[in-house]
Design an enzyme around this catalytic site. Sequence first.
Site, PDB file in Angstrom:
ATOM      1  N   SER A 194      -9.754  -0.156  -3.023  1.00  0.00           N
ATOM      2  CA  SER A 194      -9.277  -0.646  -4.308  1.00  0.00           C
ATOM      3  C   SER A 194     -10.462  -1.168  -5.138  1.00  0.00           C
ATOM      4  O   SER A 194     -11.418  -0.442  -5.359  1.00  0.00           O
ATOM      5  CB  SER A 194      -8.212  -1.721  -4.084  1.00  0.00           C
ATOM      6  N   ASP A 457      -0.314   6.395  -4.959  1.00  0.00           N
ATOM      7  CA  ASP A 457      -0.996   5.152  -5.288  1.00  0.00           C
ATOM      8  C   ASP A 457      -0.852   4.853  -6.781  1.00  0.00           C
ATOM      9  O   ASP A 457      -1.255   5.667  -7.615  1.00  0.00           O
ATOM     10  CB  ASP A 457      -2.479   5.294  -4.929  1.00  0.00           C
TER      11      ASP A 457
END
Length: 560
Positions: A194, A457
């Site tokens: 991330s 995602d």
Amino acid sequence: MSPIWKVALLIVPLLSHLVNAALPDGRPHANVVRPPGVPLVKIPDTPVVSRNGTVLPPYNTTYLFDQLIDHNNPSLGTFKQRYWHTYEYYEPGGPIILFTPGEGNADGYSGYLTTSTINGLIARQQNGSTIVIEHRFYGFSNPYPDLSVESLRVHTLQQAVDDMVYFAKTVNLPMPGGDQVTPDKAPWILVGGSYSGALTSWTMVNKPGIFFAGYSSSGVVQAILNFWQYFEPVRQNMPSNCSADVQAVISHVDQVFTGKNASAIQALKESFGMGEMTHLDDVAGSLRNNLWDWQSLQVTSGPGSQFYKFCDALEVKNGQNSPASGWGLEHALPTWAAYFKNTYLKQLCGSTGTEECLGTYDVTLPYWTDTSINNSWRSWFWIVCNEVGYLQEGAPQGRPSLVTRLVQPDYDLRQCQQMFPAAFPTSPVVQIDRTNRVYEGWNVRLNHLFFANGIRDPWKDATVSAEGLNVGSTPQQPIALGDGFHCSDLGASSGAADATVRAVQTQALASMKTWLTTWKPAEIGHSTRSPRSERGTFPQGNPHITVKPINAFMKDSGVV
């Protein structure tokens, strides 16, 4: 103990009454943009034993490193940066694998030392040592004893990049030969997910030659101000009936709230349990929470996950599922409203009132002024307001939208002013163009950098797998895309549960194996002059420091 921390011991208790990490998920209020977040990994409850049978310290043993406060001004001295480390698979010549969970307290992330993660799988395959390091200004790795604007001046992407480099070049690891593994003597691999996945790419771009290889999971490499695309993977991959009904309800909410029928507006607010709230953008923006719950999903999540409970509430009527087109507004509106009012609000807000929980305009609330350390949301919001954006808003007109269009960048940038008035007397201009220019964003082209992304995602469109970007995958910079959610590929259990995630991990392990055969130490290396890292006792052993719940809002990135 440093003078800075002696001051901290005096002022933190005084600040404790201001702390309002009020919501069950750890956020100060429920109308703030979600951080990317790295999922947690369960820590094995077994002794740590090296390959030669030596019993090693437990995975959760904390070590302290003397990190520079300001890499542009070393004369300011150092602060204690926490890290965790094991060498259960290490053999001389093996890689040193460095990972940071990024924007949160790193307590609870020592599972990333183990073979429950891609980090440990690389270590086992390549005879490596694993490290988890806490990012500056998160948890208890703080250059200064508060999170005031003055302190946060040294909280930048560049300082974070420099931290990774300085640590690699300087640390004396608590293992045999720990002073002989600087990057000129051992290959270092930087791993992140991330935001920290982006930090992996940004560090290798900005400081080439330090880290021999990198692994970036769901790396949000491109800074984006109005990141409405956050909700696109959600819309495209959630049940189609639920998507259709959510869009119908949101379109109706926006229509009513932009109209002039005061009684209809009040009735709609009350139906969702928000009748006392003043600002319509706060009310409409609150409904984003049901869509933000998607980020908590992983390939190992079951049907009882919060997001699916929400969709079941909308789409199951009298024991029957709706058709793919949904039930329509007539059913979806009162059903969503009743679910939000009677079930979800309590889960979201706990005992906090709706205005304090969901409102964003009352500047007298203490969470705007709480500058105590271990306040991950404040630290992350500083980066949001200055360098990356990632504001999660409604889609542009003409495109389907799961969330209200009443919330636009100005809504979030106003919160920057309220949180950091000394820095932003007017609405901030987030330096996304500079970030993307300096760290190359989507344009990164490097050797030995592995990108792993997931189709489901919500952050996918800030990664190199963004829709329509079409960056080519190469043997030196592979881009592997599985059916995973956010950072799914970091967890070994995700690979066991999903063949496409397992394929991503298998490809990554093969790439690391191939690349590492080419690594050679420098002809003239050096040993680090730093003393060997010692185990840390701060803050756990200090009765004057209140330890807040472990990284609560990051738990909403799921468990892999």
